[in-house]
Scaffold this motif. Structure first.
Motif, PDB file in Angstrom:
ATOM      1  N   GLU A  57       0.747  -1.244   0.067  1.00 14.07           N
ATOM      2  CA  GLU A  57      -0.102  -0.066  -0.209  1.00 14.07           C
ATOM      3  C   GLU A  57       0.563   1.367  -0.085  1.00 14.07           C
ATOM      4  O   GLU A  57       0.562   2.643   0.304  1.00 14.07           O
ATOM      5  N   GLY A  58       2.129   0.604  -0.395  1.00 11.35           N
ATOM      6  CA  GLY A  58       2.822   2.445  -0.331  1.00 11.35           C
ATOM      7  C   GLY A  58       3.159   3.129   0.653  1.00 11.35           C
ATOM      8  O   GLY A  58       3.673   4.072   0.857  1.00 11.35           O
ATOM      9  N   ARG A  59       3.320   1.819   1.940  1.00 11.49           N
ATOM     10  CA  ARG A  59       3.367   3.258   3.621  1.00 11.49           C
ATOM     11  C   ARG A  59       5.019   2.959   4.084  1.00 11.49           C
ATOM     12  O   ARG A  59       4.774   2.710   5.318  1.00 11.49           O
ATOM     13  N   VAL A  60       5.322   2.663   2.807  1.00 12.64           N
ATOM     14  CA  VAL A  60       6.944   2.930   3.256  1.00 12.64           C
ATOM     15  C   VAL A  60       7.440   4.603   3.159  1.00 12.64           C
ATOM     16  O   VAL A  60       6.878   4.917   2.018  1.00 12.64           O
ATOM     17  N   VAL A  61       8.067   5.586   3.989  1.00  7.83           N
ATOM     18  CA  VAL A  61       7.878   6.206   3.859  1.00  7.83           C
ATOM     19  C   VAL A  61       9.754   6.880   4.185  1.00  7.83           C
ATOM     20  O   VAL A  61      10.564   5.787   4.787  1.00  7.83           O
ATOM     21  N   GLN A  62       9.983   7.884   3.590  1.00  9.15           N
ATOM     22  CA  GLN A  62      11.691   8.306   4.145  1.00  9.15           C
ATOM     23  C   GLN A  62      11.702   8.400   5.017  1.00  9.15           C
ATOM     24  O   GLN A  62      11.024   9.499   5.251  1.00  9.15           O
ATOM     25  N   ALA A  63      12.753   8.589   6.192  1.00  2.47           N
ATOM     26  CA  ALA A  63      12.754   8.741   7.400  1.00  2.47           C
ATOM     27  C   ALA A  63      13.730   8.641   8.096  1.00  2.47           C
ATOM     28  O   ALA A  63      14.508   7.458   8.717  1.00  2.47           O
ATOM     29  N   ASP A  64      15.080   9.865   7.583  1.00  2.00           N
ATOM     30  CA  ASP A  64      16.039   9.147   8.309  1.00  2.00           C
ATOM     31  C   ASP A  64      15.925   9.954   9.585  1.00  2.00           C
ATOM     32  O   ASP A  64      16.807   8.923  10.486  1.00  2.00           O
ATOM     33  N   ASP A  65      15.138  10.365  10.510  1.00  2.00           N
ATOM     34  CA  ASP A  65      14.592  10.591  12.297  1.00  2.00           C
ATOM     35  C   ASP A  65      13.607   9.765  12.131  1.00  2.00           C
ATOM     36  O   ASP A  65      11.637  10.344  11.938  1.00  2.00           O
ATOM     37  N   ARG A  66      13.174   8.406  12.881  1.00  2.00           N
ATOM     38  CA  ARG A  66      12.301   7.727  13.104  1.00  2.00           C
ATOM     39  C   ARG A  66      11.567   7.627  14.072  1.00  2.00           C
ATOM     40  O   ARG A  66      10.031   7.811  13.917  1.00  2.00           O
ATOM     41  N   GLU A  67      12.311   8.732  15.125  1.00  2.00           N
ATOM     42  CA  GLU A  67      11.234  10.003  16.058  1.00  2.00           C
ATOM     43  C   GLU A  67      10.250  10.699  14.855  1.00  2.00           C
ATOM     44  O   GLU A  67       9.429  10.106  15.580  1.00  2.00           O
ATOM     45  N   ALA A  68      10.640  11.240  14.627  1.00  2.00           N
ATOM     46  CA  ALA A  68       9.917  12.044  13.698  1.00  2.00           C
ATOM     47  C   ALA A  68       8.676  11.720  12.798  1.00  2.00           C
ATOM     48  O   ALA A  68       7.583  11.387  13.378  1.00  2.00           O
ATOM     49  N   ALA A  69       8.273   9.601  12.349  1.00 10.10           N
ATOM     50  CA  ALA A  69       7.570   9.318  12.028  1.00 10.10           C
ATOM     51  C   ALA A  69       7.137   9.245  13.423  1.00 10.10           C
ATOM     52  O   ALA A  69       5.262   9.052  12.734  1.00 10.10           O
ATOM     53  N   ILE A  70       7.610   8.340  14.282  1.00  9.92           N
ATOM     54  CA  ILE A  70       6.646   8.402  15.256  1.00  9.92           C
ATOM     55  C   ILE A  70       5.388   9.368  15.908  1.00  9.92           C
ATOM     56  O   ILE A  70       4.419   9.117  16.087  1.00  9.92           O
ATOM     57  N   ASP A  71       5.807  10.622  15.932  1.00  9.65           N
ATOM     58  CA  ASP A  71       5.566  11.379  16.427  1.00  9.65           C
ATOM     59  C   ASP A  71       4.568  12.110  15.134  1.00  9.65           C
ATOM     60  O   ASP A  71       3.205  12.267  15.998  1.00  9.65           O
ATOM     61  N   ALA A  72       4.593  11.997  13.836  1.00  8.13           N
ATOM     62  CA  ALA A  72       3.598  11.777  12.845  1.00  8.13           C
ATOM     63  C   ALA A  72       2.412  11.049  13.456  1.00  8.13           C
ATOM     64  O   ALA A  72       1.243  10.734  13.014  1.00  8.13           O
ATOM     65  N   GLU A  73       2.628   9.420  13.629  1.00 15.40           N
ATOM     66  CA  GLU A  73       1.288   8.608  13.731  1.00 15.40           C
ATOM     67  C   GLU A  73       0.748   9.000  15.311  1.00 15.40           C
ATOM     68  O   GLU A  73       0.130   8.099  15.290  1.00 15.40           O
ATOM     69  N   ALA A  74       1.536   9.236  16.294  1.00 12.72           N
ATOM     70  CA  ALA A  74       1.416   8.809  17.575  1.00 12.72           C
ATOM     71  C   ALA A  74      -0.393  10.201  18.120  1.00 12.72           C
ATOM     72  O   ALA A  74      -0.126  10.879  17.676  1.00 12.72           O
ATOM     73  N   VAL A  75      -0.814   9.981  18.156  1.00 12.15           N
ATOM     74  CA  VAL A  75      -1.641  10.341  18.843  1.00 12.15           C
ATOM     75  C   VAL A  75      -1.976  10.932  21.188  1.00 12.15           C
ATOM     76  O   VAL A  75      -2.347  12.239  20.920  1.00 12.15           O
TER      77      VAL A  75
END
Length: 450
Positions: A57-75
């Motif tokens: 489904e294309g849910r592979v994203v560029q993210a050198d900073d994994r923490e930023a990706a977690i921030d975006a997914e967390a509520v």
């Protein structure tokens, strides 16, 4: 052993490396019909690892900073220890790192969970029906840790065609005892069974369970909605509502969220208030700091309607007399009294009192005034603890200052000692409506650094 309850589970080999745009149903159908495999049949349940859906489904994203990706997914953050965060993600799942995975994906990228795992499961189920003509259940799985238990296990984060919960309430056990709280998480049990044969690093993302057709809902049929004839709620039904979740909060975040939950509530339902919950809040209140190792708090619980009405009527009469003495018109007095009705709307009242037992007496008035201020501050700390603890019990409250203006009246009506100083009254009850959003305040505006 014919006739004994049993099922069979096996991992499905032959699933290639998945790439964006791949049709997972077709990949599974091709693998399942390979030579030497039993194929798929009506009533089978497939456990599909979420990672291959994320890739398709294309849910592979560029993210050198994994923490930023977690921030975006967390509520919200539930608990934190060092770099590890347990969060609630946008799907309502409580899990480490919001399900953001940096394994099994190229360096510099991360895998996010499927956008809608239930919808992903429905697409696979429909695709297998159209390709192979079989009615199967599909469970999308991911790996979870668990509170109070070591080790990881797979659980269901998406489902289609499966009764995810088996509600046994209302039935009886083998001894005839009523089952009043038994709801089995069938989809999670299926996910764990599949994980035993898929493994975590064997490259086997799909497992099949055969022999449990009773958990699969009837075929959708031509033109019918998915799940027709069966309870096909999807795995979202496994996520406990916040109001029913006894373990919603984490560690230090629990304190912050409980403080945030504390709101002034002015409209209450008629639901009775659990006196035990109020007493637990009092137990939290008396842990507040106080001068000279004293205990300057007393809490008067008005649990009967008669005691509340008697007190509020006496306070109203005293207030009206004061307002008349101050020269207010009868119309103005009536308007003010109506605004003060919040205490009458509550099904439970608490009158916190200050006592000066253990206070020191000094030769000069200035030091005596400071001594009293210390005790008043301690009383406020106790009341704040009390209000926060009530919020933790999912009780609304409003701390109203009115008893401080007629202390003698309150002491007389409630039969309190002369040295008990009422410090307002707390209305307690179930909120009738959700409070409005809190106005954000910048903490930096209240900080001075020297």
């Amino acid at each position: 052993m014919t006739g004994l309850p049993a099922y069979r589970v096996w991992a499905l080999p032959g699933i290639p490396e998945v790439r964006t745009g791949d049709d997972i149903a077709k990949l599974i159908a091709s693998a399942a019909t390979a030579d030497g495999l039993p194929g798929l049949a009506d009533g089978d349940v497939l456990m599909v690892t979420s990672k291959i859906l994320s890739k398709a489904e294309g849910r592979v994203v560029q993210a050198d900073d994994r923490e930023a990706a977690i921030d975006a997914e967390a509520v919200r953050v539930v608990a934190r220890r060092g770099p590890l965060r347990i969060v609630e993600n946008r799907l309502g799942l409580i899990m480490a790192a919001a399900g953001v995975d940096a394994s099994n994906t190229p360096a510099g990228t991360v895998l996010l969970l499927p956008e809608d795992p239930d919808a992903s499961a429905r697409r696979i189920r429909t695709g297998l029906r159209d390709t192979l003509g079989v009615n199967v259940g599909v469970v999308v799985t991911d790996t979870f840790g668990r509170p109070w238990r070591s080790g990881l296990t797979d659980v269901a984060i998406g489902a289609a065609g499966v009764r995810v919960l088996d509600d046994l309430r209302g039935g009886t056990d083998a001894h005839g005892n009523p089952l009043s709280a038994t709801v089995v998480a069938t989809a999670d049990e299926l996910a764990a069974a599949g994980d035993l044969v898929k493994g975590k690093a064997a490259g086997l993302p799909v497992a099949v369970v055969r022999g449990l057709s009773h958990v699969v809902v009837p075929d959708v049929g031509a033109g019918a909605g998915d799940g027709a004839g069966g309870a096909d709620e999807g795995a979202r039904a496994l996520v406990r509502d916040a109001a029913d979740d006894m373990f919603r909060l984490g560690t230090s975040e629990a304190v912050r969220e409980a403080v945030t939950l504390r709101r002034t509530v002015r409209e209450f339902t008629d639901d009775p208030v659990d006196g035990g919950a109020v007493r637990r809040a009092v137990a939290a209140a008396v842990t507040a700091p106080a001068p000279h190792h004293t205990t300057p708090w007393r809490f008067v619980l008005l649990e009967s309607a008669e005691s509340r009405v008697r007190l509020l009527d006496a306070m109203r009469d005293a207030w009206i007399a004061d307002l008349r003495g101050d020269g207010f018109t009868e119309e103005n007095i009536a308007r003010r009294v109506r605004r003060g009705d919040v205490l009458r709307k509550a099904p439970y009242l608490v009158v916190p009192c200050l006592v000066m037992d253990g206070s020191h007496t000094y030769p000069d008035a200035r030091r005596n005034a400071s001594e009293r201020e210390m005790f008043v501050v301690a009383a406020g700390a106790g009341v704040q603890n009390f209000l926060v603890a009530l919020a933790g019990e999912r009780l609304g409250s409003a701390w109203v200052s009115s008893t401080m203006f007629c202390r003698d009246v309150v002491r007389e009506v409630l039969g309190l000692p002369a040295d008990w100083d009422p410090m307002g009254a707390v209305a307690v009850g179930r909120p009738a409506v959700a409070p409005p959003a809190r106005v954000a305040r910048d903490a930096a505006a209240f900080v001075t650094v020297r």
